[in-house]
Write a protein that holds these residues in place. Structure first.
Motif, PDB file in Angstrom:
ATOM      1  N   LEU A 181      85.204   8.139 -43.749  1.00 44.88           N
ATOM      2  CA  LEU A 181      87.402   7.968 -43.019  1.00 44.88           C
ATOM      3  C   LEU A 181      88.213   6.958 -43.873  1.00 44.88           C
ATOM      4  O   LEU A 181      89.232   6.693 -43.391  1.00 44.88           O
ATOM      5  CB  LEU A 181      87.138   8.122 -41.727  1.00 44.88           C
ATOM      6  N   ALA A 182      87.702   5.716 -44.759  1.00 46.21           N
ATOM      7  CA  ALA A 182      88.250   4.687 -44.839  1.00 46.21           C
ATOM      8  C   ALA A 182      89.682   4.465 -45.392  1.00 46.21           C
ATOM      9  O   ALA A 182      90.501   3.678 -45.120  1.00 46.21           O
ATOM     10  CB  ALA A 182      87.296   3.581 -45.972  1.00 46.21           C
ATOM     11  N   GLY A 183      90.239   5.417 -46.323  1.00 45.58           N
ATOM     12  CA  GLY A 183      91.017   5.786 -46.568  1.00 45.58           C
ATOM     13  C   GLY A 183      92.192   5.918 -45.442  1.00 45.58           C
ATOM     14  O   GLY A 183      93.349   5.566 -45.239  1.00 45.58           O
ATOM     15  N   GLN A 184      91.809   6.654 -43.971  1.00 44.25           N
ATOM     16  CA  GLN A 184      92.826   7.521 -42.994  1.00 44.25           C
ATOM     17  C   GLN A 184      92.609   6.178 -42.313  1.00 44.25           C
ATOM     18  O   GLN A 184      93.410   5.877 -41.401  1.00 44.25           O
ATOM     19  CB  GLN A 184      92.439   8.461 -42.152  1.00 44.25           C
ATOM     20  N   MET A 185      91.467   5.716 -42.070  1.00 46.46           N
ATOM     21  CA  MET A 185      91.724   3.943 -41.167  1.00 46.46           C
ATOM     22  C   MET A 185      92.346   3.548 -41.554  1.00 46.46           C
ATOM     23  O   MET A 185      93.507   2.042 -41.057  1.00 46.46           O
ATOM     24  CB  MET A 185      90.238   4.076 -40.921  1.00 46.46           C
ATOM     25  N   VAL A 186      92.621   3.205 -42.512  1.00 43.84           N
ATOM     26  CA  VAL A 186      93.710   2.217 -43.253  1.00 43.84           C
ATOM     27  C   VAL A 186      95.617   2.189 -43.266  1.00 43.84           C
ATOM     28  O   VAL A 186      95.854   1.432 -42.804  1.00 43.84           O
ATOM     29  CB  VAL A 186      93.223   1.937 -44.618  1.00 43.84           C
ATOM     30  N   ASP A 187      94.960   3.860 -43.510  1.00 43.09           N
ATOM     31  CA  ASP A 187      96.220   3.945 -43.205  1.00 43.09           C
ATOM     32  C   ASP A 187      96.898   3.732 -40.818  1.00 43.09           C
ATOM     33  O   ASP A 187      98.161   3.238 -41.116  1.00 43.09           O
ATOM     34  CB  ASP A 187      96.484   5.933 -43.012  1.00 43.09           C
ATOM     35  N   LEU A 188      96.226   4.496 -40.615  1.00 48.41           N
ATOM     36  CA  LEU A 188      96.437   3.265 -39.003  1.00 48.41           C
ATOM     37  C   LEU A 188      96.364   1.767 -39.305  1.00 48.41           C
ATOM     38  O   LEU A 188      97.385   1.600 -38.311  1.00 48.41           O
ATOM     39  CB  LEU A 188      94.763   3.836 -38.565  1.00 48.41           C
ATOM     40  N   PHE A 189      95.840   1.156 -39.846  1.00 44.46           N
ATOM     41  CA  PHE A 189      95.378   0.206 -39.355  1.00 44.46           C
ATOM     42  C   PHE A 189      96.993  -0.868 -40.122  1.00 44.46           C
ATOM     43  O   PHE A 189      97.579  -1.717 -39.483  1.00 44.46           O
ATOM     44  CB  PHE A 189      94.886  -0.798 -39.960  1.00 44.46           C
ATOM     45  N   ASP A 190      97.486   0.209 -40.837  1.00 41.50           N
ATOM     46  CA  ASP A 190      98.946  -0.414 -41.888  1.00 41.50           C
ATOM     47  C   ASP A 190      99.857  -0.074 -40.790  1.00 41.50           C
ATOM     48  O   ASP A 190     100.578  -0.508 -40.257  1.00 41.50           O
ATOM     49  CB  ASP A 190      99.309   0.628 -42.573  1.00 41.50           C
ATOM     50  N   ALA A 191      99.820   0.935 -40.044  1.00 44.81           N
ATOM     51  CA  ALA A 191     100.399   1.589 -39.069  1.00 44.81           C
ATOM     52  C   ALA A 191     100.865   0.691 -37.424  1.00 44.81           C
ATOM     53  O   ALA A 191     101.530   0.439 -36.954  1.00 44.81           O
ATOM     54  CB  ALA A 191     100.698   3.351 -38.362  1.00 44.81           C
ATOM     55  N   VAL A 192      99.565   0.507 -37.669  1.00 41.44           N
ATOM     56  CA  VAL A 192      99.498  -1.078 -36.702  1.00 41.44           C
ATOM     57  C   VAL A 192      99.579  -1.646 -36.427  1.00 41.44           C
ATOM     58  O   VAL A 192     101.138  -3.128 -35.585  1.00 41.44           O
ATOM     59  CB  VAL A 192      97.909  -1.086 -36.216  1.00 41.44           C
ATOM     60  N   ALA A 193      99.464  -2.254 -37.454  1.00 43.32           N
ATOM     61  CA  ALA A 193     100.279  -3.795 -38.299  1.00 43.32           C
ATOM     62  C   ALA A 193     102.155  -3.751 -38.446  1.00 43.32           C
ATOM     63  O   ALA A 193     102.630  -4.628 -37.856  1.00 43.32           O
ATOM     64  CB  ALA A 193      99.799  -3.812 -39.284  1.00 43.32           C
ATOM     65  N   GLU A 194     102.232  -2.471 -39.295  1.00 34.83           N
ATOM     66  CA  GLU A 194     103.997  -2.647 -38.467  1.00 34.83           C
ATOM     67  C   GLU A 194     104.551  -2.491 -37.224  1.00 34.83           C
ATOM     68  O   GLU A 194     106.097  -2.761 -37.254  1.00 34.83           O
ATOM     69  CB  GLU A 194     104.381  -1.155 -38.978  1.00 34.83           C
ATOM     70  N   THR A 195     103.620  -2.695 -36.340  1.00 38.24           N
ATOM     71  CA  THR A 195     104.329  -2.858 -34.705  1.00 38.24           C
ATOM     72  C   THR A 195     104.373  -4.522 -34.443  1.00 38.24           C
ATOM     73  O   THR A 195     105.136  -4.934 -33.048  1.00 38.24           O
ATOM     74  CB  THR A 195     103.128  -2.331 -33.741  1.00 38.24           C
ATOM     75  N   LEU A 196     103.632  -5.021 -35.360  1.00 40.00           N
ATOM     76  CA  LEU A 196     103.792  -6.288 -34.772  1.00 40.00           C
ATOM     77  C   LEU A 196     105.250  -7.129 -34.412  1.00 40.00           C
ATOM     78  O   LEU A 196     106.179  -6.682 -35.388  1.00 40.00           O
ATOM     79  CB  LEU A 196     102.887  -7.434 -36.009  1.00 40.00           C
ATOM     80  N   HIS A 197     105.654  -7.431 -33.568  1.00 37.51           N
ATOM     81  CA  HIS A 197     106.951  -8.574 -33.505  1.00 37.51           C
ATOM     82  C   HIS A 197     107.164  -9.858 -32.750  1.00 37.51           C
ATOM     83  O   HIS A 197     106.081  -9.958 -32.011  1.00 37.51           O
ATOM     84  CB  HIS A 197     107.839  -7.416 -32.675  1.00 37.51           C
ATOM     85  N   TRP A 198     107.679 -10.667 -32.574  1.00 39.02           N
ATOM     86  CA  TRP A 198     107.629 -11.906 -31.712  1.00 39.02           C
ATOM     87  C   TRP A 198     108.060 -11.786 -30.648  1.00 39.02           C
ATOM     88  O   TRP A 198     109.649 -11.382 -30.423  1.00 39.02           O
ATOM     89  CB  TRP A 198     108.314 -12.882 -33.268  1.00 39.02           C
TER      90      TRP A 198
END
Length: 199
Positions: A181-198
């Protein structure tokens, strides 16, 4: 706020949205043990016949947390999610670069150049709120010396983001041993990273 160069002073903190079911473990020595006990109690709730397994899990977590803290780690998120009884094993380590680990005031493209290595996919990405980041993805075979029992390759995705108005770098390191499931997990990781805010 998407242009980190507009910041005149360093942010006070960062914010991140993670999936429900990811347990947040603070890595400071005075907070770490309490979090590890809470996580182990949660995971072994209703399981009274495996005290040795629970103790080993806690020891492994403590070793992992101590090593992460020494490398600048501040928080570790561990997935407790399951699908059909199968654990969706993954983690996220949030760390701040120790002094001198990157060139002072390095631009994102310089970070990317430093990360280049055989077997790594390194790209520049634009996180919607936090700004530009160097993203690396790689896959590692299991370490025969690792006693956690993992026999599958681990996929890691890391985002390195310069912290505005500082010479430090915030790094989000996601990893999963679920190779199918690495591909789907990477999609999830990318989505989490996109929520980063200062903040």
């Amino acid at each position: 706020m998407s242009d980190v160069n507009e910041w005149g002073s360093p942010p006070k903190d960062y914010g991140l949205i993670v999936p429900d079911g990811w347990f947040k473990l603070r890595l400071e020595p005075e907070l770490r043990d309490r979090g590890i006990i809470a996580l182990a109690d949660q995971q072994f709730r209703g399981v009274d016949n495996a005290p040795h397994v629970k103790e080993r899990v806690m020891r492994d977590l403590q070793k992992q947390a101590k090593a992460a803290f020494r490398r600048g780690g501040i928080e570790l998120y561990i997935s407790t999610l399951t699908v059909g009884g199968v654990p969706l094993a993954s983690s996220l380590l949030v760390s701040i670069s120790p002094p001198d680990s990157w060139p002072r005031n390095a631009a994102v493209h310089q970070l990317a150049e430093r990360l280049e290595a055989p077997g790594k996919d390194v790209t520049l990405v634009d996180l919607p709120v936090a700004g530009k980041a160097a993203r690396e993805r790689y896959r590692e075979d299991p370490d025969p010396a690792d006693q956690t029992g993992n026999t599958l390759p681990t996929t890691t995705v890391a985002f390195h983001i310069p912290i505005p108005a500082t010479s430090n770098v915030l790094t989000l390191t996601f990893s999963t041993p679920i190779d199918p499931l690495a591909g789907q997990m990477v999609d999830l990781f990318d989505a989490v990273a996109e929520t980063l805010h200062w903040i």
